[in-house]
Design an enzyme around this catalytic site. Sequence first.
Site, PDB file in Angstrom:
ATOM      1  N   LYS A 177       0.994  -1.340   0.145  1.00 36.83           N
ATOM      2  CA  LYS A 177      -0.072  -0.032  -0.034  1.00 36.83           C
ATOM      3  C   LYS A 177       0.660   1.317  -0.001  1.00 36.83           C
ATOM      4  O   LYS A 177       1.909   1.242   0.574  1.00 36.83           O
ATOM      5  CB  LYS A 177      -0.681   0.052   1.271  1.00 36.83           C
ATOM      6  CG  LYS A 177      -2.019   1.074   1.198  1.00 36.83           C
ATOM      7  CD  LYS A 177      -3.243   0.750   0.408  1.00 36.83           C
ATOM      8  CE  LYS A 177      -4.068   0.149   0.818  1.00 36.83           C
ATOM      9  NZ  LYS A 177      -5.339  -0.375   0.090  1.00 36.83           N
TER      10      LYS A 177
HETATM   11  N1  GLU Z   1      -7.195  -0.374  -3.062  1.00 41.89           N
HETATM   12  C1  GLU Z   1      -7.824  -1.201  -3.147  1.00 41.89           C
HETATM   13  C2  GLU Z   1      -8.045  -2.187  -2.008  1.00 41.89           C
HETATM   14  O1  GLU Z   1      -7.762  -1.709  -0.969  1.00 41.89           O
HETATM   15  C3  GLU Z   1      -7.565  -2.091  -4.559  1.00 41.89           C
HETATM   16  C4  GLU Z   1      -6.025  -2.478  -4.481  1.00 41.89           C
HETATM   17  C5  GLU Z   1      -5.904  -3.016  -5.997  1.00 41.89           C
HETATM   18  O2  GLU Z   1      -6.655  -3.331  -6.949  1.00 41.89           O
HETATM   19  O3  GLU Z   1      -4.622  -3.373  -6.063  1.00 41.89           O
HETATM   20  O4  GLU Z   1      -8.280  -3.553  -1.966  1.00 41.89           O
END
Ligand code: GLU
Length: 429
Positions: free
Chosen positions: A119
């Site tokens: 993240k």
């Molecule tokens: N931000 C989204 C999540 O927390 C999607 C992450 C992604 O598609 O890589 O799952």
Amino acid sequence: MAEVQEVSPGRGELEWETPLYRTALAQFEQALPHADIEDFVAERLRYPERALVVSVPVHLDSGKLGVFPAYRVQHSTVLGPSKGGVRYDMEVTLGECAALAMWMTWKCALLRLPYGGAKGGLRCSPKDLSPAELQKLTRRFTAELLPIIGPQADIPAPDMATNEQTMAWMMDTYSMQAGHAVPEIVTGKPIALGGSLFRHEATGAGVVMVIARACQRLGWRLGEQRCVVQGFGNVGGVAAGELHDQGAKVVAVSDLSGGVHDERGLDIPALRSFAEEHGSLAGYEGGERVTNEELLELPCDILALAAREDQVTGENAGRIKAKLIAEGANGPTSLEGDAILADRGIAVLPDVLTNAGGVTVSYFEWVQDLGRLFWSRAEIRAKLADQLGDAFDRVWRLADEQGISLRSAALVSGIREVAGALTSRGIYP
Ligand code: GLU
């Protein structure tokens, strides 16, 4: 375990150990006794593999230089490249990114995607930045991330306050460095750049697929449920629309401007058009205004939390009246909140399962980009329903067999997948 802990210096005082990281770690520890994995594997997974801390300088429209702290944390790359969103928010810290990265690891593994978890985040107030400032910020942030991202290394995606446009700038910045177009570097891109059909709706639609499956198991009819949805962005807005389309009565929704409530059921399509046109729900007149706090405590059958972390806590969990909670956001229930809900018999559909539609269709997008072959919307929707349904059934069965919460069962399923791979790979050298 005691021996392992003694030889890992810095336990409890590492840079990312903020309250949210401790929550993620405590959930991991709660799941661990049921996961049956080796101590060395558990010890490795308590820490993110890698974290990059950068400061992003940008000439603002005012002519002044703004410098923004930003992070990318890769919790695991055991099963494949790390995967996860990038958020723009004033609450972003290294610890928040580390916690969210760990949850991405379990989420990807639970869905059996060939990914680890990551993240990223940039601390800023996105609503106070112009499109030109956001573009410069995104491009410079991407340039700072170049040493650690890549289609086989770490693949960013949208998260809070980032969207298709943000991904287009990231894709372009990376591609300009590579000297050719690299669509597979990010997911959640515009369709014209190799984005996938149904990615935009996938997280919110997935939340409702999971809710529908839970209703089936509980013997409830989705069309008869009264729902409250916190958050009206890409997750909550879409989820509210899907619930409405499937005949459920959505009695309240909210965004940063507060909530709108109508016991007879809200006109969700009208609310969505209003929010799109005005940028928020502020000024909408088709219902009674409620605060965010009041919204969470409204009488209803299903409460979907699709705003941000730490919304149901030790303070308000005792007053929640929903019978079922669906976590569309990441980490919306604190540890204390979770314990109180469990005592009160309120089931929680955990984030790593409930909001996994987004990353699952991100995986489909990456596969389509790598193969340069694109699928239809119907095909993607059906594949997503299958993959979420399969994960849901595994989690439900495990919770039942072991007498544990759905959250612990979801984490145990994810942890076992990663642990199996790490046990085979071993620790290098
Ligand atoms: N931000 C989204 C999540 O927390 C999607 C992450 C992604 O598609 O890589 O799952």
